[in-house]
Design a protein around this motif. Structure first.
Motif, PDB file in Angstrom:
ATOM      1  N   TYR A 216      33.050  -0.352  35.815  1.00 57.05           N
ATOM      2  CA  TYR A 216      34.326   0.627  35.510  1.00 57.05           C
ATOM      3  C   TYR A 216      35.034   0.032  34.180  1.00 57.05           C
ATOM      4  N   TYR A 217      35.822   0.810  33.491  1.00 56.20           N
ATOM      5  CA  TYR A 217      36.906   0.526  32.721  1.00 56.20           C
ATOM      6  C   TYR A 217      38.078   0.702  33.451  1.00 56.20           C
ATOM      7  N   GLU A 218      39.136  -0.243  32.891  1.00 55.01           N
ATOM      8  CA  GLU A 218      40.600  -0.068  33.208  1.00 55.01           C
ATOM      9  C   GLU A 218      41.424  -0.415  32.164  1.00 55.01           C
ATOM     10  N   PHE A 219      42.682   0.163  32.141  1.00 57.28           N
ATOM     11  CA  PHE A 219      43.828  -0.124  31.181  1.00 57.28           C
ATOM     12  C   PHE A 219      44.498  -1.292  31.749  1.00 57.28           C
ATOM     13  N   ASN A 220      45.686  -1.366  31.114  1.00 61.00           N
ATOM     14  CA  ASN A 220      46.466  -2.542  31.507  1.00 61.00           C
ATOM     15  C   ASN A 220      46.130  -3.938  30.813  1.00 61.00           C
ATOM     16  N   VAL A 221      45.858  -3.794  29.670  1.00 59.58           N
ATOM     17  CA  VAL A 221      45.884  -4.968  28.576  1.00 59.58           C
ATOM     18  C   VAL A 221      46.603  -4.534  27.362  1.00 59.58           C
ATOM     19  N   PRO A 222      47.830  -5.515  27.152  1.00 59.34           N
ATOM     20  CA  PRO A 222      48.596  -5.264  25.936  1.00 59.34           C
ATOM     21  C   PRO A 222      47.697  -5.795  24.799  1.00 59.34           C
ATOM     22  N   LEU A 223      47.990  -5.034  23.606  1.00 57.18           N
ATOM     23  CA  LEU A 223      47.488  -5.194  22.560  1.00 57.18           C
ATOM     24  C   LEU A 223      48.475  -5.977  21.462  1.00 57.18           C
ATOM     25  N   ASP A 224      47.965  -6.662  20.579  1.00 55.90           N
ATOM     26  CA  ASP A 224      48.921  -7.071  19.699  1.00 55.90           C
ATOM     27  C   ASP A 224      49.733  -5.981  18.824  1.00 55.90           C
ATOM     28  N   ASP A 225      49.288  -4.870  18.628  1.00 55.73           N
ATOM     29  CA  ASP A 225      49.940  -4.025  17.819  1.00 55.73           C
ATOM     30  C   ASP A 225      50.798  -3.357  18.805  1.00 55.73           C
ATOM     31  N   GLY A 226      50.845  -3.332  20.027  1.00 57.17           N
ATOM     32  CA  GLY A 226      51.780  -2.543  20.928  1.00 57.17           C
ATOM     33  C   GLY A 226      50.951  -1.612  21.703  1.00 57.17           C
ATOM     34  N   GLY A 227      49.709  -1.266  21.439  1.00 59.79           N
ATOM     35  CA  GLY A 227      48.945  -0.367  22.071  1.00 59.79           C
ATOM     36  C   GLY A 227      48.474  -0.701  23.488  1.00 59.79           C
ATOM     37  N   ALA A 228      47.635   0.016  24.217  1.00 61.06           N
ATOM     38  CA  ALA A 228      47.320  -0.330  25.294  1.00 61.06           C
ATOM     39  C   ALA A 228      45.691  -0.574  25.332  1.00 61.06           C
ATOM     40  N   GLY A 229      45.369  -1.576  25.670  1.00 58.65           N
ATOM     41  CA  GLY A 229      43.693  -1.975  25.765  1.00 58.65           C
ATOM     42  C   GLY A 229      43.160  -1.728  27.002  1.00 58.65           C
ATOM     43  N   MET A 230      41.912  -1.964  27.057  1.00 53.49           N
ATOM     44  CA  MET A 230      40.966  -1.808  28.184  1.00 53.49           C
ATOM     45  C   MET A 230      40.173  -3.050  28.351  1.00 53.49           C
ATOM     46  N   ARG A 231      39.631  -3.082  29.663  1.00 51.33           N
ATOM     47  CA  ARG A 231      38.702  -4.205  30.021  1.00 51.33           C
ATOM     48  C   ARG A 231      37.475  -3.277  30.500  1.00 51.33           C
ATOM     49  N   TYR A 232      36.347  -3.733  30.332  1.00 48.65           N
ATOM     50  CA  TYR A 232      34.992  -3.291  31.360  1.00 48.65           C
ATOM     51  C   TYR A 232      34.778  -4.360  32.300  1.00 48.65           C
ATOM     52  N   ARG A 233      34.448  -4.070  33.522  1.00 48.90           N
ATOM     53  CA  ARG A 233      34.546  -4.941  34.525  1.00 48.90           C
ATOM     54  C   ARG A 233      33.548  -4.455  35.440  1.00 48.90           C
ATOM     55  N   LEU A 234      33.155  -5.534  36.466  1.00 47.78           N
ATOM     56  CA  LEU A 234      31.946  -5.197  37.397  1.00 47.78           C
ATOM     57  C   LEU A 234      32.577  -5.910  38.666  1.00 47.78           C
ATOM     58  N   ALA A 235      32.761  -5.014  39.772  1.00 52.59           N
ATOM     59  CA  ALA A 235      33.201  -5.254  41.106  1.00 52.59           C
ATOM     60  C   ALA A 235      31.906  -5.516  41.793  1.00 52.59           C
ATOM     61  N   TYR A 236      31.902  -6.297  42.737  1.00 50.49           N
ATOM     62  CA  TYR A 236      30.349  -6.714  43.600  1.00 50.49           C
ATOM     63  C   TYR A 236      30.759  -6.978  44.756  1.00 50.49           C
ATOM     64  N   CYS A 237      29.976  -6.671  45.961  1.00 52.17           N
ATOM     65  CA  CYS A 237      30.227  -6.933  47.432  1.00 52.17           C
ATOM     66  C   CYS A 237      28.752  -7.385  47.963  1.00 52.17           C
ATOM     67  N   ALA A 238      28.795  -8.299  48.659  1.00 55.35           N
ATOM     68  CA  ALA A 238      27.364  -8.648  49.359  1.00 55.35           C
ATOM     69  C   ALA A 238      27.340  -8.616  50.819  1.00 55.35           C
ATOM     70  N   ILE A 239      28.465  -8.132  51.592  1.00 61.62           N
ATOM     71  CA  ILE A 239      28.699  -7.877  52.972  1.00 61.62           C
ATOM     72  C   ILE A 239      29.602  -7.260  53.456  1.00 61.62           C
ATOM     73  N   ARG A 240      29.372  -6.098  54.517  1.00 61.39           N
ATOM     74  CA  ARG A 240      30.686  -5.237  54.723  1.00 61.39           C
ATOM     75  C   ARG A 240      31.418  -4.742  53.565  1.00 61.39           C
ATOM     76  N   CYS A 241      30.507  -3.701  52.826  1.00 63.37           N
ATOM     77  CA  CYS A 241      31.136  -3.374  51.841  1.00 63.37           C
ATOM     78  C   CYS A 241      32.260  -1.975  51.990  1.00 63.37           C
ATOM     79  N   THR A 242      32.431  -1.799  53.214  1.00 62.34           N
ATOM     80  CA  THR A 242      33.510  -0.725  53.395  1.00 62.34           C
ATOM     81  C   THR A 242      34.791  -1.551  53.588  1.00 62.34           C
ATOM     82  N   GLU A 243      34.858  -2.758  53.594  1.00 61.68           N
ATOM     83  CA  GLU A 243      36.210  -3.459  53.668  1.00 61.68           C
ATOM     84  C   GLU A 243      36.522  -4.061  52.193  1.00 61.68           C
ATOM     85  N   ARG A 244      37.627  -3.796  51.814  1.00 63.78           N
ATOM     86  CA  ARG A 244      37.963  -4.312  50.431  1.00 63.78           C
ATOM     87  C   ARG A 244      38.167  -5.536  50.137  1.00 63.78           C
ATOM     88  N   ASP A 245      38.623  -6.403  51.028  1.00 56.03           N
ATOM     89  CA  ASP A 245      38.680  -7.874  51.110  1.00 56.03           C
ATOM     90  C   ASP A 245      37.188  -8.471  50.735  1.00 56.03           C
TER      91      ASP A 245
END
Length: 495
Positions: free
Chosen positions: A403-432
């Motif tokens: 997924y993409y997420e905002f929340n990365v400040p850029l040098d010019d004052g704009g809003a940047g993004m990251r591309y990330r991967l969330a992963y889960c190996a067990i009991r994936c209906t629990e956020r922790d």
């Protein structure tokens, strides 16, 4: 209902990993060596740029079209891996995006070395891509590319083809499928599954799934936008693409559009089709839901819908400029290839009180008959917009969502993004139990302004081999870059 993932026994996982490695061609090396789960560590490869300069000639659509064409702008990739060879990948995307929808044509990339290098190819879904009246590809634009491997190594590509007739009136839309028997290097003349003009309805958001249990069966599904409804349409081949059955409606909602259709095949053979149900005239926050329909006979008949959850989505926008990002809350569905557990993801603002969309996941262990409550999986819960999730389940049962997420400040004052991967190996209906890793960033979305909003794609590419996830995604390049956007490839090997 509480749903817990049941894991494959360790011996089975090790056997699967061994089989995957045995399929690597002689002399080749895996892009991310996959040790047994008990000794594996998280490994993220540096992104590789896949796309190159556009091969299309300006004006190749053959008609004076409304809108602005952004040459070298690439968006909306999808990725598939050959089940017989984990080093063999095929990705597809839109090439030369238009400001008011669609692209000059589709483009494909083929890798035989696990994503290190890529060879380009083109299916003739538009005039720019070599489509003609004789070969069935005589269209101004193409959009919504999707790709899938059959278990024998054949690869299929589907796309939406559009004629605008120079204006916003009677737009013509068609769903086309092309097959490659040489691993994606060349593509056959397309088969036309459906073709029609407005106001009868607009064919949209198609996807394609080759049956992993039978190389003769491939399933295509899409929505057809009408005045008061958006029914689900379906076609299939039962003879490996030699012919396709006449398209037919398999579900008609009342005063709602069933969009984002995607079929997965359970290990036991049942088909599960997911979609977002959006009320006509409403918004993503008014009565929307995610649902599935099921087929026990390879698509001959389909069940009534099973609701997964309601959907409340704010949408994404640049936190600094306020300009909107086209990021509809459509679902992405994955299945555990061993246990048959199902997982679906979408963007939802329920955990932030409507402040920002998070990425949520729900699960089913009874073939889609009942579903767990959605759980948020993104890193910045409610702090900044997260959008465009894509989900895959690895052979060892690990679930991953990019997924993409905002929340990365850029040098010019704009809003940047990251591309990330969330992963889960067990009991994936629990956020922790969800972890998260950055794939790319910061990304300045400014170069992806095609029309009145930013656009990277309604989906991205994510697949897996063994317990290595492979990602195909879009980044917006800086103002001095030669191309506004590029498609990048990366891998993540999880423990």
């Amino acid at each position: 209902m509480r749903v817990e993932t049941r894991f494959v026994r360790r011996a089975a996982v090790i056997l699967i990993a061994a089989l995957s490695l045995a399929l690597v061609p002689a002399g080749a090396t895996s892009p991310q060596p996959a040790p047994p789960p008990e000794s594996a560590t998280l490994t993220v490869s540096a992104p590789v740029t896949v796309t190159t300069a556009s091969p299309f000639v300006p004006g190749c659509e053959g008609i004076a079209s409304m809108g602005v064409n952004f040459r070298d702008a690439v968006v909306e990739p999808r990725l598939a891996v050959n089940p017989r060879d984990p080093m063999h990948l095929v990705g597809v995307w839109q090439q030369d995006r238009w400001s008011n929808g669609g692209a000059a044509g589709p483009r494909a990339g083929v890798s035989r070395d696990g994503g290190r290098t890529w060879t380009m190819s083109i299916a003739p879904f538009s005039r720019c891509a070599g489509g003609t009246v004789d070969n069935g590809g005589d269209y101004e634009r193409a959009s919504d590319p999707w790709v899938s491997f059959a278990p024998n190594g054949d690869v299929y590509q589907i796309g939406l083809a559009v004629n605008t007739f120079g204006g916003p009136g009677a737009v013509e839309s068609a769903v086309l499928v092309s097959k490659s028997t040489d691993g994606g290097l060349t593509w056959a003349d397309p088969a036309t599954l459906i073709r029609g003009r407005q106001p009868a309805g607009f064919n949209d958001k198609e996807s394609l799934t080759a049956d992993p249990t039978d190389p003769n069966f491939v399933y295509a599904v899409w929505d057809r936008v009408e005045r008061l409804s958006g029914p689900v349409w379906f076609s299939r081949t039962t003879d490996a693409g030699v012919s396709w059955e006449p398209p037919r409606e398999i579900y008609r909602p009342r005063r709602a559009i069933a969009i984002g259709n995607q079929i997965v095949v359970l290990p036991s053979g049942e088909l599960i089709n997911v979609f977002a149900l959006l009320p006509v005239g409403g918004s993503d926050r008014e009565g929307s839901q995610v649902a599935v329909i099921r087929s026990l006979d390879k698509g001959e008949t389909w069940s009534e819908p099973v609701a997964i959850a309601s959907v409340s989505a704010t949408g994404a926008s640049d936190p600094v400029s306020g300009r909107a990002v086209r990021a509809p809350s459509i679902p992405d569905l994955g299945v555990d290839p061993i246990t048959g557990a199902l997982y679906v993801t979408w963007a939802d603002d329920r955990f932030s009180g409507g402040a920002a969309d998070d990425i949520v996941v729900a699960a089913s262990t009874d073939k889609g008959l009942s579903w767990s409550e959605p759980v948020p999986v993104n890193r910045t819960l409610g702090d900044a917009p997260a959008f465009t999730p894509t989900l895959r389940v690895a052979a060892n049962g690990t679930v991953a969502v990019s997924y993409y997420e905002f929340n990365v400040p850029l040098d010019d004052g704009g809003a940047g993004m990251r591309y990330r991967l969330a992963y889960c190996a067990i009991r994936c209906t629990e956020r922790d139990n969800w972890q998260d890793v950055q794939i790319a960033g910061p990304i300045d979305i400014e170069r992806s302004l095609f029309g009145d909003r930013y656009f990277l794609g309604d989906y991205m590419g994510l697949t897996s081999a063994g317990h290595t996830f492979m990602l195909l995604f879009v980044v917006a390049n800086g103002a001095s870059a030669e191309r506004p956007t590029d498609v990048l490839f990366s891998t993540v090997t999880v423990p």
